[in-house]
Design a protein around this motif. Sequence first.
Motif, PDB file in Angstrom:
ATOM      1  N   ILE A 143      -6.190 -34.338 114.364  1.00 29.96           N
ATOM      2  CA  ILE A 143      -5.149 -33.040 113.999  1.00 29.96           C
ATOM      3  C   ILE A 143      -4.669 -33.285 112.614  1.00 29.96           C
ATOM      4  CG2 ILE A 143      -3.201 -34.695 114.673  1.00 29.96           C
ATOM      5  CD1 ILE A 143      -3.711 -30.960 115.445  1.00 29.96           C
ATOM      6  N   ASP A 144      -4.481 -34.454 111.967  1.00 36.65           N
ATOM      7  CA  ASP A 144      -4.291 -34.540 110.604  1.00 36.65           C
ATOM      8  C   ASP A 144      -5.229 -33.779 109.673  1.00 36.65           C
ATOM      9  OD1 ASP A 144      -1.847 -35.924 111.130  1.00 36.65           O
ATOM     10  OD2 ASP A 144      -2.841 -38.048 111.239  1.00 36.65           O
ATOM     11  N   ALA A 145      -6.481 -33.728 109.918  1.00 35.46           N
ATOM     12  CA  ALA A 145      -7.693 -33.187 109.295  1.00 35.46           C
ATOM     13  C   ALA A 145      -7.357 -31.677 109.529  1.00 35.46           C
ATOM     14  CB  ALA A 145      -8.788 -33.729 109.643  1.00 35.46           C
ATOM     15  N   VAL A 146      -7.123 -31.259 110.816  1.00 31.31           N
ATOM     16  CA  VAL A 146      -6.852 -29.928 111.025  1.00 31.31           C
ATOM     17  C   VAL A 146      -5.781 -29.455 110.045  1.00 31.31           C
ATOM     18  CG1 VAL A 146      -6.110 -28.216 112.585  1.00 31.31           C
ATOM     19  CG2 VAL A 146      -7.902 -29.803 112.975  1.00 31.31           C
ATOM     20  N   GLN A 160      -2.165 -20.527 125.370  1.00 32.25           N
ATOM     21  CA  GLN A 160      -1.906 -21.326 124.017  1.00 32.25           C
ATOM     22  C   GLN A 160      -3.191 -22.080 123.538  1.00 32.25           C
ATOM     23  OE1 GLN A 160       1.060 -20.365 121.884  1.00 32.25           O
ATOM     24  NE2 GLN A 160       0.726 -18.721 123.414  1.00 32.25           N
ATOM     25  N   SER A 161      -3.722 -22.872 124.487  1.00 36.56           N
ATOM     26  CA  SER A 161      -4.629 -23.694 124.186  1.00 36.56           C
ATOM     27  C   SER A 161      -5.810 -23.838 125.548  1.00 36.56           C
ATOM     28  CB  SER A 161      -4.285 -25.151 123.609  1.00 36.56           C
ATOM     29  OG  SER A 161      -3.818 -25.799 124.868  1.00 36.56           O
ATOM     30  N   PHE A 202       0.923 -23.337 118.170  1.00 41.44           N
ATOM     31  CA  PHE A 202       0.751 -24.313 119.263  1.00 41.44           C
ATOM     32  C   PHE A 202       0.630 -25.869 118.758  1.00 41.44           C
ATOM     33  CE2 PHE A 202      -1.523 -27.078 122.281  1.00 41.44           C
ATOM     34  CZ  PHE A 202      -0.693 -26.965 123.687  1.00 41.44           C
ATOM     35  N   LEU A 203      -0.367 -25.780 117.844  1.00 41.70           N
ATOM     36  CA  LEU A 203      -0.685 -27.148 116.998  1.00 41.70           C
ATOM     37  C   LEU A 203       0.522 -27.573 116.165  1.00 41.70           C
ATOM     38  CD1 LEU A 203      -4.352 -26.075 115.883  1.00 41.70           C
ATOM     39  CD2 LEU A 203      -3.611 -27.767 117.781  1.00 41.70           C
ATOM     40  N   LYS A 204       1.014 -26.702 115.887  1.00 38.36           N
ATOM     41  CA  LYS A 204       2.129 -27.189 114.942  1.00 38.36           C
ATOM     42  C   LYS A 204       3.419 -27.467 115.673  1.00 38.36           C
ATOM     43  CE  LYS A 204       1.408 -24.252 110.804  1.00 38.36           C
ATOM     44  NZ  LYS A 204       1.554 -23.163 110.020  1.00 38.36           N
ATOM     45  N   LYS A 205       3.333 -26.919 116.866  1.00 33.14           N
ATOM     46  CA  LYS A 205       4.569 -27.595 117.548  1.00 33.14           C
ATOM     47  C   LYS A 205       4.351 -28.733 118.476  1.00 33.14           C
ATOM     48  CE  LYS A 205       7.238 -25.826 121.903  1.00 33.14           C
ATOM     49  NZ  LYS A 205       7.400 -24.899 122.750  1.00 33.14           N
ATOM     50  N   VAL A 256      -2.002 -30.365 125.829  1.00 33.45           N
ATOM     51  CA  VAL A 256      -0.668 -30.593 126.561  1.00 33.45           C
ATOM     52  C   VAL A 256      -0.807 -30.499 127.804  1.00 33.45           C
ATOM     53  CG1 VAL A 256       1.879 -30.156 126.470  1.00 33.45           C
ATOM     54  CG2 VAL A 256       0.706 -30.129 124.214  1.00 33.45           C
ATOM     55  N   LYS A 257      -0.526 -31.352 128.709  1.00 31.28           N
ATOM     56  CA  LYS A 257      -0.497 -31.270 130.286  1.00 31.28           C
ATOM     57  C   LYS A 257       0.123 -29.997 130.848  1.00 31.28           C
ATOM     58  CE  LYS A 257       1.999 -33.627 132.999  1.00 31.28           C
ATOM     59  NZ  LYS A 257       2.714 -34.863 133.865  1.00 31.28           N
TER      60      LYS A 257
END
Length: 224
Positions: free
Chosen positions: A81-84, A130-131, A187-190, A196-197
Amino acid sequence: MKILGMIPAREGSKGIKNKNLVKFKGKPLIFHSIKVAKTNKAIIPFVSTDSKKIRKYSVKNGIKFDYLRPKSISKDKSKIIDAVFHALEWFENTNVYFDAVMLLQPTSPLRKEKDVKKIIRIFKKNKKIQSIMTVSKVREHPYKIIKTNKKNWKFVETNKNKYVNRQEYPQNYFVEDGNIYLARVSFLKKNRSFVVKNKTKLYKLSQPLIDINIPIDLKIANLF
């Protein structure tokens, strides 16, 4: 909708040396993810790597961006996620923005183009989603499985010391297979995660889970 086709391919790998360039079906492992990303017009293919060798190969095979991921977020314990986020920021600095990110890990070379297309179609059609992530039926004894019902799903931890035949698992048990992830940038930023379950939609694959991380995985994948 503009989708960043994120292909993470760092240089270091413990299980298989130079894993992303190891040959599978006559081509480097990373080739298969690049190929899938290039087949859909909604996807902008992008390789996130700290390796000049992988970057050179990627550019040669149609990746248009001269990008190198910092070594500080390319370690064994670094999070994808940090690379994203670093990639998104890199694009934003040139006023290029994306609506969503599709994660296509090179360790899953058997993903099908039709599944990529269908997932994008579902995603575009229903703005409430959202995902999305792919899941597969249990093929071996996993530590963590996904239990589904009509509306929701949850992760269930299993006893690592107790072996269970895959035939013994209920039909509503699946595993997160790492094949395809797709999430809106908001969604990723949040959530700082693709999953997310009960908020991430599950897309069930018909083919078995193949995730190449050690030499035996490569042999099994070639059998399939």
